[in-house]
Design a protein around this motif. Structure first.
Motif, PDB file in Angstrom:
ATOM      1  N   LYS A   6       0.833  -1.205   0.000  1.00 49.61           N
ATOM      2  CA  LYS A   6       0.000   0.000   0.000  1.00 49.61           C
ATOM      3  C   LYS A   6       0.866   1.253   0.000  1.00 49.61           C
ATOM      4  O   LYS A   6       1.961   1.254   0.575  1.00 49.61           O
ATOM      5  CB  LYS A   6      -0.900   0.024   1.249  1.00 49.61           C
ATOM      6  N   PRO A   7       0.391   2.333  -0.611  1.00 52.89           N
ATOM      7  CA  PRO A   7       1.151   3.594  -0.585  1.00 52.89           C
ATOM      8  C   PRO A   7       1.352   4.079   0.848  1.00 52.89           C
ATOM      9  O   PRO A   7       0.471   3.906   1.701  1.00 52.89           O
ATOM     10  CB  PRO A   7       0.260   4.563  -1.369  1.00 52.89           C
ATOM     11  N   THR A   8       2.500   4.674   1.091  1.00 51.77           N
ATOM     12  CA  THR A   8       2.774   5.236   2.414  1.00 51.77           C
ATOM     13  C   THR A   8       2.069   6.577   2.544  1.00 51.77           C
ATOM     14  O   THR A   8       2.224   7.450   1.679  1.00 51.77           O
ATOM     15  CB  THR A   8       4.287   5.432   2.612  1.00 51.77           C
ATOM     16  N   PRO A   9       1.281   6.773   3.601  1.00 53.55           N
ATOM     17  CA  PRO A   9       0.551   8.044   3.757  1.00 53.55           C
ATOM     18  C   PRO A   9       1.502   9.206   4.023  1.00 53.55           C
ATOM     19  O   PRO A   9       2.690   9.021   4.278  1.00 53.55           O
ATOM     20  CB  PRO A   9      -0.359   7.791   4.965  1.00 53.55           C
ATOM     21  N   VAL A  32      -3.881   5.921   9.457  1.00 52.90           N
ATOM     22  CA  VAL A  32      -4.112   6.879   8.372  1.00 52.90           C
ATOM     23  C   VAL A  32      -4.524   6.149   7.093  1.00 52.90           C
ATOM     24  O   VAL A  32      -5.375   6.626   6.335  1.00 52.90           O
ATOM     25  CB  VAL A  32      -2.867   7.761   8.144  1.00 52.90           C
ATOM     26  N   GLN A  33      -3.946   4.972   6.860  1.00 56.97           N
ATOM     27  CA  GLN A  33      -4.354   4.167   5.700  1.00 56.97           C
ATOM     28  C   GLN A  33      -5.842   3.818   5.747  1.00 56.97           C
ATOM     29  O   GLN A  33      -6.474   3.626   4.709  1.00 56.97           O
ATOM     30  CB  GLN A  33      -3.545   2.866   5.643  1.00 56.97           C
ATOM     31  N   LEU A 446      -6.584 -11.935 -11.885  1.00 53.01           N
ATOM     32  CA  LEU A 446      -6.665 -13.390 -11.924  1.00 53.01           C
ATOM     33  C   LEU A 446      -5.498 -14.041 -11.183  1.00 53.01           C
ATOM     34  O   LEU A 446      -5.342 -15.262 -11.195  1.00 53.01           O
ATOM     35  CB  LEU A 446      -6.697 -13.874 -13.387  1.00 53.01           C
ATOM     36  N   ILE A 447      -4.681 -13.223 -10.554  1.00 51.50           N
ATOM     37  CA  ILE A 447      -3.595 -13.722  -9.697  1.00 51.50           C
ATOM     38  C   ILE A 447      -3.913 -13.284  -8.271  1.00 51.50           C
ATOM     39  O   ILE A 447      -4.102 -12.094  -8.020  1.00 51.50           O
ATOM     40  CB  ILE A 447      -2.226 -13.147 -10.119  1.00 51.50           C
ATOM     41  N   PRO A 448      -4.006 -14.214  -7.327  1.00 49.45           N
ATOM     42  CA  PRO A 448      -4.328 -13.826  -5.941  1.00 49.45           C
ATOM     43  C   PRO A 448      -3.353 -12.780  -5.427  1.00 49.45           C
ATOM     44  O   PRO A 448      -2.145 -12.879  -5.641  1.00 49.45           O
ATOM     45  CB  PRO A 448      -4.189 -15.145  -5.162  1.00 49.45           C
ATOM     46  N   GLU A 449      -3.910 -11.774  -4.759  1.00 49.78           N
ATOM     47  CA  GLU A 449      -3.106 -10.655  -4.282  1.00 49.78           C
ATOM     48  C   GLU A 449      -2.983 -10.677  -2.768  1.00 49.78           C
ATOM     49  O   GLU A 449      -3.943 -10.950  -2.049  1.00 49.78           O
ATOM     50  CB  GLU A 449      -3.759  -9.338  -4.708  1.00 49.78           C
ATOM     51  N   ILE A 450      -1.783 -10.406  -2.302  1.00 55.94           N
ATOM     52  CA  ILE A 450      -1.580 -10.132  -0.882  1.00 55.94           C
ATOM     53  C   ILE A 450      -1.345  -8.632  -0.768  1.00 55.94           C
ATOM     54  O   ILE A 450      -0.356  -8.107  -1.303  1.00 55.94           O
ATOM     55  CB  ILE A 450      -0.383 -10.910  -0.307  1.00 55.94           C
ATOM     56  N   LEU A 451      -2.263  -7.963  -0.121  1.00 55.37           N
ATOM     57  CA  LEU A 451      -2.157  -6.512   0.056  1.00 55.37           C
ATOM     58  C   LEU A 451      -1.413  -6.248   1.360  1.00 55.37           C
ATOM     59  O   LEU A 451      -1.878  -6.623   2.439  1.00 55.37           O
ATOM     60  CB  LEU A 451      -3.552  -5.896   0.085  1.00 55.37           C
TER      61      LEU A 451
END
Length: 564
Positions: A6-9, A32-33, A446-451
């Motif tokens: 994730k982008p850094t706030p 903040v995220q 279509l590719i499982p994502e780990i956020l």
């Protein structure tokens, strides 16, 4: 698996928040995220309050619904509380019927038969109401698209109050009141309530008219929390407040039926995850295998012995459900291979004798193997019925909308839907659905994502850090348990595959130039054991939880994936 950080706030915002709250900067970053960027928002987040619930009369038609119910009381009318056969529907019926019965005796309940009547409001139920002199039906977790059926009821002199949370079509039903925060002309401040949540707002309004505070309704919140968890709605805003207090009820003084369901669970504190994987499947099993009314009866039963007998029956339904979904999943996977459809962008399978009660679960199971939008069909009377499930980021409801010429009827959400069609439409629908998805889906989905929320060094994982992190709960969509990434990890030398089939990975990790050692467990990561041998360095994506072993409690990494 693809890892997305994730982008850094904004650093100024996170630093200021960390100072105001006296918390580590990494914790402030996580807040903040989540849109929590002020002291007041943080207070509201960490200390959910019933006072933060919105005025129920902000919901369109709430005044009409309350007025019609009070008129029914005054006229001594018979009221029917109607709901879908899944967890959200059965908890809604249990909530509304038990509340009304505490004030008024002429209340009956109705859950449609999954197989004889199907989803939503049925003509059979309206005829039942007419035969029993019922003049008001309160429909929960369904009804927003029951245009023809509610018109039919009106001709018979039966009024409807609809409490739904699904997207409405182009036309609203001609009901006395349509409570649905997703209707376009409703300005209610929060539109992510589940069906039981909308039902709760109605009883909150009924209490408010009597001058009573919302805290009088706390005993009903175990039902609302169960529905929130089961229906996978965002645990933000009002849902966070309702889930927080509902979990307190589940863990301290749950209703007799829920207590009977959880009596053999060896956990001191149940979480939303436990609700999703322990309580909800058992409640669901009644409607899947037998009849949803069994779940309502359990959830409203006050006799301890009777509740335990009902819970035992539901446990047997759940065991049968598990056997069925395993068998059908195997058959569905074989069908995909037989048809040479492994490389398609969708999975659409059909067998006429598959049990309708488990096809939604099977669709989710297929996504574990072929990560793509999936539909599982079976025969339902003269029609074919399907459950649809999607992958993160793809709106299956919109895809079905684009296929509507090949569908009799459909309804649902972004990630889960149901539909029926004629058998002659099946092949046309299957091809059209593949065409729609292929032309609109981003291949990355279509590719499982780990956020991943944030990078983390092992020496940042302190008892204080974890203690604050736990206060982010209850976790769920919109507020998932934070996921971290740490680089340059090394196994201390004792990493191994564990479990009966050695499917899982267990190790203790350290980091270059760090004295910190911390245990880690990776379920279904046994095939990655070679990545940690011989002092290889690797990166890990993980969440944090507690490991309890022989009376010792320690923080551990719950691995989601590892990479060289």
């Amino acid at each position: 698996m693809r890892w997305t950080l994730k982008p850094t706030p904004n650093t100024i915002t996170t630093t200021a928040l960390a100072e105001q709250l006296n918390i580590p900067t990494k914790i402030a970053t996580l807040l903040v995220q989540r849109g929590i960027d002020t002291y007041d928002k943080a207070r509201q987040f960490f200390r959910p309050s019933l006072e933060d619930l919105h005025n129920p009369f902000l919901m369109k038609d709430m005044d009409k619904a309350v007025s019609r119910i009070n008129t029914a009381f005054e006229r001594e009318e018979n009221i029917l509380v109607y709901g879908d056969y899944d967890v959200d529907g059965t908890t809604s019926v249990a909530l509304m019927s038990s509340y009304l019965l505490s004030h008024y005796s002429q209340v009956a309940t109705y859950i449609p038969d999954r197989y004889a009547e199907g989803y939503g409001v049925s003509y059979k139920s309206i005829d039942y109401a007419h035969d029993n002199d019922i003049t008001l039906i309160i429909a929960l977790d369904c009804g927003i698209k029951a245009i023809d059926k509610i018109a039919y009821a009106k001709k018979l002199g039966i009024d409807f109050i609809v409490c739904d949370h699904h997207r409405p079509g182009s036309e609203l039903p001609d009901a006395v009141a349509v409570l649905d925060p997703k209707r376009p002309d409703c300005n209610y401040p929060y539109d992510e309530l589940c069906g039981c949540g909308v039902g709760f707002k109605l009883i909150q309004a009924l209490e408010q008219v009597k001058g009573l505070p919302v805290k009088t309704l706390i005993p009903y919140l175990d039902l609302v929390a169960t529905a929130i968890g089961a229906d996978i709605v965002p645990i933000t805003g009002e849902n966070r407040v309702l889930a927080f207090y509902g979990l307190e009820v589940i863990n301290t003084l749950p209703r007799t039926g829920i207590r009977a369901l959880i009596q053999n669970i060896k956990k001191d504190v149940l979480t939303i995850t436990d609700v999703v994987f322990i309580i909800a499947p058992r409640i669901n099993a009644a409607g899947r295998i037998k009849h949803g009314l069994h779940a309502v009866e359990l959830l409203t039963e006050q006799d301890e012995v009777l509740a335990q007998e009902m819970a035992a029956s539901i446990e047997s339904f759940n065991a049968e459900r598990k056997d069925l979904d395993k068998l059908i999943t195997v058959e569905a996977l074989e069908q995909i291979k037989f048809n040479k459809e492994e490389e398609r962008k969708t999975s659409v399978v059909y067998q006429e004798n598959w049990h309708k009660g488990v096809i939604g679960i099977v669709a989710s199971r297929l996504i574990e193997t072929y990560y793509r939008p999936t539909l599982v069909f079976t025969r339902s009377g003269e029609k074919l019925a399907a459950s649809a499930r999607s992958v993160k980021g793809f709106d299956v409801y919109e895809a079905l909308e684009a296929c509507r010429d090949h569908i009799e009827q459909f309804g649902g959400h972004k990630y889960a839907a149901g539909l029926t069609l004629n058998e002659t439409q099946y092949e046309g629908f299957k091809n059209k659905f593949e065409e729609v998805v292929s032309s609109s889906i981003d291949d990355r989905l279509l590719i499982p994502e780990i956020l991943i929320d944030s990078t983390l060094e092992l020496d940042e994982i302190t008892p204080k850090f974890y203690r604050i992190l736990r206060q982010f709960a209850p976790f769920g969509p919109g507020n998932m348990a934070p996921v971290f990434m740490t680089k340059n990890l090394i196994d201390t030398g004792y990493g191994k595959c564990v479990g009966a089939s050695e499917d899982h990975l267990k190790c203790t990790v350290t980091q270059k130039k760090s004295a910190v050692q911390i245990g880690a467990i990776g379920f279904n990561l046994g095939d990655k054991c070679s990545l940690i041998t011989n002092k290889k360095t690797f990166s890990a994506a993980y969440s944090l939880d507690l490991n309890e072993w022989n009376g010792n409690v320690s923080i551990q990494l719950k691995l989601k994936d590892i990479q060289e």
